[in-house]
Design an enzyme around this catalytic site. Structure first.
Site, PDB file in Angstrom:
ATOM      1  N   ASP A   1       0.850  -1.198   0.000  1.00  0.00           N
ATOM      2  CA  ASP A   1       0.000   0.000   0.000  1.00  0.00           C
ATOM      3  C   ASP A   1       0.886   1.249   0.000  1.00  0.00           C
ATOM      4  O   ASP A   1       2.110   1.153   0.126  1.00  0.00           O
ATOM      5  CB  ASP A   1      -0.889  -0.052   1.254  1.00  0.00           C
ATOM      6  CG  ASP A   1      -1.899   1.070   1.303  1.00  0.00           C
ATOM      7  OD1 ASP A   1      -2.290   1.572   0.234  1.00  0.00           O
ATOM      8  OD2 ASP A   1      -2.292   1.448   2.429  1.00  0.00           O
TER       9      ASP A   1
ATOM     10  N   GLU B   1       2.540   5.072  -4.032  1.00  0.00           N
ATOM     11  CA  GLU B   1       2.544   6.041  -5.155  1.00  0.00           C
ATOM     12  C   GLU B   1       3.892   6.743  -5.285  1.00  0.00           C
ATOM     13  O   GLU B   1       4.211   7.135  -6.402  1.00  0.00           O
ATOM     14  CB  GLU B   1       1.424   7.066  -4.935  1.00  0.00           C
ATOM     15  CG  GLU B   1       0.035   6.464  -4.987  1.00  0.00           C
ATOM     16  CD  GLU B   1      -0.291   5.543  -3.811  1.00  0.00           C
ATOM     17  OE1 GLU B   1       0.244   5.792  -2.717  1.00  0.00           O
ATOM     18  OE2 GLU B   1      -1.041   4.587  -4.003  1.00  0.00           O
TER      19      GLU B   1
ATOM     20  N   ASP C   1      -8.968   4.021  -1.622  1.00  0.00           N
ATOM     21  CA  ASP C   1      -9.862   4.525  -0.571  1.00  0.00           C
ATOM     22  C   ASP C   1     -11.149   5.123  -1.130  1.00  0.00           C
ATOM     23  O   ASP C   1     -11.293   6.343  -1.220  1.00  0.00           O
ATOM     24  CB  ASP C   1      -9.122   5.540   0.296  1.00  0.00           C
ATOM     25  CG  ASP C   1      -7.922   4.912   0.993  1.00  0.00           C
ATOM     26  OD1 ASP C   1      -7.827   3.668   0.983  1.00  0.00           O
ATOM     27  OD2 ASP C   1      -7.092   5.656   1.529  1.00  0.00           O
TER      28      ASP C   1
HETATM   29  C1  GLC Z   1      -4.498   3.473   3.120  1.00  0.00           C
HETATM   30  C2  GLC Z   1      -5.070   2.279   2.372  1.00  0.00           C
HETATM   31  C3  GLC Z   1      -6.130   1.609   3.222  1.00  0.00           C
HETATM   32  C4  GLC Z   1      -5.516   1.220   4.561  1.00  0.00           C
HETATM   33  C5  GLC Z   1      -4.906   2.426   5.242  1.00  0.00           C
HETATM   34  C6  GLC Z   1      -4.163   2.061   6.523  1.00  0.00           C
HETATM   35  O1  GLC Z   1      -5.458   4.447   3.266  1.00  0.00           O
HETATM   36  O2  GLC Z   1      -5.582   2.631   1.125  1.00  0.00           O
HETATM   37  O3  GLC Z   1      -6.672   0.502   2.574  1.00  0.00           O
HETATM   38  O4  GLC Z   1      -6.480   0.650   5.383  1.00  0.00           O
HETATM   39  O5  GLC Z   1      -4.008   3.081   4.385  1.00  0.00           O
HETATM   40  O6  GLC Z   1      -3.142   1.190   6.236  1.00  0.00           O
END
Ligand code: GLC
Length: 771
Positions: free
Chosen positions: A383, A386, A464
Site C-alpha cells: 500500500d 505512489e 480509498d
Molecule cells: C491506506 C489504504 C487503506 C488502509 C490504510 C491504513 O489508506 O488505502 O486501505 O487501510 O491506508 O493502512
C-alpha cells in the site's frame, strides 16, 4: 515547443522506418501485423525504460514505398500514409482510416501528439479512473497519487496506465504511451474539440498503436505487450475480510469465529498497519500479536489465511534494523546533495527504498521471508506506494520531491522521470522475492499503485473509496476500465472504505462484490463495524447468500481467471467489450459482464427496487427465475433488496460447485451445470488450485456444448483428474422428453424452474430433449 514539420531525410533499417527532422527523429517499428511502435525523440534525448514492455517476438519488416507527397509504410494489416511536409500520419487497417496524427510537437522536456478526434469516437480504458466508462471529454492525467476522495473529477488516482481503446462505428483501435513520468491525455475537455492530445513530460514519446478492429483482440495484444497475470491461487478468489485494523490477536480470532459460527464462507483475514511495532514494516507488535506463528497456524486449521500489509515508507530510526541496513547499503532515495529524502507516512519520518534498482528490489524481496513467510502469512498487501508522503514536495503534491534521485549508479534520474513506476517496482520486488522464497506457491500480492504491466506482479484494488452509493457504480466502471487496461484481478473495498455505510448499501454492494475477481470487505479507522453481520439479520442473510453464491460460482470464476492469465481478457467486462458493434453498449456504465455469459445489473441507488437493464442481442435467461427473455432491448428488472438482476446468455453452461466454508473445506463431488438452451459452448478449467503443476499439464478441461435441444459434456482432458464423479444438470429452456445418450431418462424439478437430471459419470455423455 517546436513542431516536427518537415522531414529532412529518411531511411529504413531491418525493422524501422526512420524520419529525420531538424532536432528530432521519429521512428516507426512494426511489431506485428496489427501493432506498430512510434517513437519521437529530440536529438540526444533518452528516457529510462519503464519495464512495462515484455514483447520478445521478432518485429515485422516494414514495407516502405515512396510516392509523390510522401511515404507508405505497410506491415500486415496496417498501413501508415506519411505526408512529409507538413508531417501527417494517417493510420489504416485495411481500407479503414482509423487515426490521423495532425501534429507532433517536441521540446527538450516534453512531447505532444495531436490526433484527430472524430465526433463519434469513444474512449475506454486508461486504467483506474473515476467517471463513466466512455472517457470522451475528459482530461486524464497519469501521475500516481494517494487521493482519498474519489469524486467525479478526482484525477489522477493511484494507478497510471497510459493505454486506451478508441471505438468508432463499432470498430476499435488502441494506443499505449509508455512513459514513467507524468503524461496527460486530453480527450477533448474543451468541447467542441476536433483533436485530442497526448502529452508526455519526457523528451521521448514512446507509443504503440493497435490496429484492432476487435476490442478483445486489442486487449489481448496489449496483454501480450505488457504481460499477463499469473494464475492466482484458488483461495485468493474466495472472500476476504479486512479492516483498519483488527487487533489484538483476540479480535482477529473473534472475527474468524464469527464467520464459521454464522456459516458465512471466508478464506482470508487481513492485518492492516496496527499489527506492526510502531508501523515499522517487517516487524510485529509483540503485545498485540505475541505469537504470530501460533495465530496464523490456528486460523489455518480453521481454513483462514492471513494477509499482512507492507508499506514502502521505512521509519527513520537508528534502532531499527531495516532502516540501518538500508542506510548502510545506500538503498534509500536521496536528494541531489546526497542526503536522504525524508518524508512522512504512518511511522512518522520515513525514507523510501529505491525500487528502480535491482539490488534494492532483491533486498526488499528477501525481507518478507523471516517476517512473514516463515510465520505462515499467505499473502502480501503493498500500500501507500505512489509513494504517499504527507510532507509533500515543492509542487504541492503529497509525494516525493521531483528532483530526488533514483536508479542504478551511472543511470540516476530525477524521481519525476520514474514517479509512476514506484508502485510497479515495489510490487515487482515483492513478487520476485516471493518467487525466490516460496517456490511452490502461487503469489498473492495486492497493490494500490501500479503502472502498465502491473498485472504481472499483483492484483489491484481501487484504494480509498467511500461508503457512497455512487461508488457502487464506480466499482463497475473502475474495475471494467482496469480490465480493459490489462489488469484482470481487481476489486474495490466492498461496503466502502471511508464513511459509514448503512445495511442497504452493504446489501447492494456485496452482491456485485461477489461477482468481482477480488472480493474483499474493508473499512477505515474509526468507522463502524463492517463485517457481514454488522447490519442486522436481514443484511447478514443477504451477505451470506451472496458470499455463498460466490463460492458456488468458483468453477466459473476460476475458469475466467485462467482465461485472463492465458489471454489477458478480463473476467469483469464492460458490455462494449463483447458487443462493440451494438451502439447501445457504448455508454453502459452500470452493467457488467462476468465472462461472456453472465450479465449483472446491480441497483446502486438507495430505495430503488427495480431498474432498467439492457440485454444485448440474442436471448437471455433470468438467473433467479429461469425466465427466457429476448435480447436487443431494455427490460425492467425487479430488484428487491436481496436480488441483484442477473442474466445468463442463451447457449451458456454455468458451472457451479458445492457450498463450502472456505476453498479448502470440501472437494467438489458433484459438478452442477446450469445449461441454458441456445447455441454455445463453455470449457471448464480445473487444476489443483495452488502450485505450478498446471504449468506441467496438471489441469483438466471439460467442454460443454449447448444446442437448443441438446447438451454434450465431454470427458475431462488433461493431466488432472477432477474430484467430481457426477454431473447435476439444471436444464433451462429445454422441452420434451429427455434422453441420455439415446436412452430415455426421467428428470426432476430443480431450482429456477429448471429440469434436474443427475448423471453419475465424469462427463462423456449427451443429453437430448425431444422438442
Ligand atoms: C491506506 C489504504 C487503506 C488502509 C490504510 C491504513 O489508506 O488505502 O486501505 O487501510 O491506508 O493502512
Amino acid at each position: 515547443m517546436s513542431q516536427l514539420e518537415r522531414v529532412t531525410d529518411w531511411h529504413t533499417t531491418a525493422h524501422d522506418l526512420v524520419l529525420r527532422f531538424r532536432g528530432a527523429t521519429l521512428t516507426l517499428t512494426p511489431l506485428a501485423g496489427d501493432l506498430i511502435r512510434l517513437r519521437v525523440a529530440s536529438d540526444g534525448a533518452t528516457a529510462p525504460s519503464t519495464g512495462a514492455v515484455v514483447w520478445d517476438r521478432e518485429p515485422v519488416a516494414p514495407q516502405v514505398t515512396e510516392h509523390a507527397g510522401g511515404l507508405t509504410l505497410a506491415a500486415g494489416r496496417v498501413r501508415v500514409e506519411i505526408a512529409l511536409a507538413p508531417l501527417r500520419l494517417s493510420w489504416y487497417e485495411g481500407d479503414r482510416l482509423f487515426a490521423q496524427d495532425e501534429a507532433i510537437l517536441a521540446a527538450p522536456d516534453r512531447v505532444v501528439l495531436r490526433r484527430a478526434m472524430p465526433p463519434d469516437e469513444h474512449y475506454y480504458g486508461f486504467g483506474e479512473k473515476t467517471g463513466y466508462l466512455d472517457k470522451r471529454g475528459r482530461r486524464l492525467e497519469m501521475w500516481a497519487t494517494d487521493e482519498g476522495n474519489h469524486t467525479p473529477s478526482a484525477d489522477p488516482l493511484y494507478q497510471s496506465i497510459p493505454f486506451f481503446l478508441a471505438l468508432r462505428d463499432g470498430r476499435a483501435h488502441g494506443l499505449f504511451v509508455d512513459c514513467g513520468a507524468r503524461s496527460v491525455f486530453d480527450m477533448g475537455s474543451l468541447d467542441p474539440a476536433d483533436a485530442y492530445t497526448v502529452e508526455v513530460f519526457s523528451p521521448v514519446l514512446d507509443a504503440y498503436v493497435f490496429a484492432g478492429p476487435r476490442m478483445a483482440d486489442i486487449v489481448r495484444r496489449y496483454a501480450e505487450l505488457t504481460g499477463r497475470m499469473e494464475l492466482p491461487p484458488l483461495w485468493s478468489l474466495g472472500f476476504h475480510q479486512c479492516r483498519w485494523s483488527y487487533f489484538p490477536e483476540a479480535k482477529v480470532r473473534e472475527v474468524a469465529r464469527n464467520f464459521r459460527e454464522r456459516e458465512i464462507p471466508c478464506d482470508a483475514i487481513w492485518l492492516d498497519i496496527d499489527y506492526m511495532d510502531g508501523y515499522r514494516v517487517f516487524t510485529w507488535d509483540r503485545e498485540r500479536f505475541p505469537d504470530p506463528e501460533g495465530l496464523v497456524a490456528d486460523l489455518g486449521r480453521d481454513g483462514f489465511r492471513v494477509v499482512t500489509i507492507v508499506d514502502p515508507g521505512v521509519k527513520q530510526d537508528e534502532q531499527y534494523a531495516v532502516y540501518r541496513e538500508g542506510v548502510e547499503k545506500g538503498y534509500f532515495i536521496t536528494q541531489p546533495d546526497g542526503s536522504l529524502t525524508v518524508g512522512e507516512v504512518w511511522p512518522g519520518a520515513s525514507v523510501f527504498p529505491d525500487f528502480q534498482r535491482a539490488s534494492v528490489r532483491a533486498w526488499w524481496g528477501d525481507l518478507y521471508r523471516e517476517a512473514y513467510y516463515d510465520k505462515g502469512v499467505a499473502g502480501v498487501w503493498n500500500d501507500m506506494n505512489e509513494p504517499a508522503n504527507w510532507l509533500g514536495n515543492a509542487a504541492g503534491e503529497k509525494t516525493l520531491p521531483h528532483d530526488a534521485l533514483q536508479g542504478e549508479s551511472g543511470e540516476r534520474v530525477p524521481h519525476a522521470a520514474v514517479h509512476n513506476l514506484y508502485g510497479f517496482n515495489m510490487a515487482r520486488a515483492t513478487y520476485e522475492g516471493w518467487k525466490r522464497h516460496r517456490p511452490g506457491l502461487r503469489p498473492f500480492i495486492l497493490t494500490r499503485s501500479g503502472y502498465a504491466g502491473i498485472q504481472r506482479y499483483a492484483a489491484v484494488w481501487m484504494g480509498d473509496n467511500h461508503s457512497w452509493w455512487e461508488h457502487i457504480l464506480a466499482h463497475m466502471t473502475m474495475c471494467a476500465g482496469m480490465g480493459l487496461s490489462g489488469v484482470p484481478f481487481v476489486g474495490t473495498d466492498v461496503g466502502g472504505f471511508n464513511a459509514n455505510p448503512n445495511g442497504e448499501l452493504v446489501a447492494r454492494w456485496i452482491a456485485i462484490g461477489a461477482l468481482t475477481p477480488f472480493f474483499r470487505m474493508h473499512t477505515a479507522w474509526g468507522t463502524r463495524d463492517q463485517e457481514p453481520w454488522s447490519f442486522g439479520p436481514e443484511v447478514e442473510a443477504i451477505c451470506r447468500k451472496y458470499i455463498r453464491l460466490r463460492y458456488r460460482l468458483l468453477p466459473y470464476v476460476y475458469t475466467l481467471m485462467e482465461e485472463a492469465a492465458r489471454t489477458g481478457l478480463p473476467a469483469m467486462r464492460p458490455l462494449v467489450l463483447e458487443h462493440q458493434e451494438d451502439p447501445e453498449t457504448w455508454h453502459i456504465s452500470d452493467q457488467v459482464l462476468i465472462g461472456r455469459d453472465l450479465l449483472a445489473a446491480p441497483v446502486y441507488q438507495p430505495g430503488v427496487t427495480r431498474r432498467l437493464v439492457y440485454l444485448p442481442a440474442g436471448a437471455w435467461y433470468d438467473f433467479w427465475t429461469g425466465e427466457r427473455l429476448a435480447g436487443g432491448r431494455y427490460v425492467v428488472a425487479e430488484a428487491p433488496l436481496d436480488v441483484i438482476p442477473l442474466y445468463v446468455r442463451a447457449g451458456a453452461a454455468l458451472p457451479m460447485g458445492p457450498e463450502m466454508s472456505h476453498t479448502g473445506a470440501v472437494p467438489m463431488e458433484t459438478l452442477t451445470l446450469h445449461v441454458y438452451a441456445g447455441e454455445g459452448d463453455f470449457t471448464l478449467y480445473e487444476d489443483e488450485g495452488e502450485g505450478y503443476g498446471y504449468q506441467r499439464g496438471v489441469f483438466a478441461r471439460t467442454r460443454i456444448t449447448v444446442q437448443p435441444d441438446r447438451v454434450t459434456v465431454s470427458l475431462p482432458e488433461g493431466g488432472y483428474t477432477p474430484t467430481w464423479r457426477r454431473v447435476e444438470l439444471l436444464l433451462h429452456g429445454f422441452a420434451g422428453d429427455l434422453a441420455l445418450d439415446g436412452t430415455p431418462v426421467r428428470d426432476a424439478s430443480g431450482v429456477a424452474g429448471a429440469r434436474r437430471l443427475v448423471v453419475e459419470r465424469q462427463g462423456g455423455f449427451t443429453v437430448t430433449a425431444s422438442r
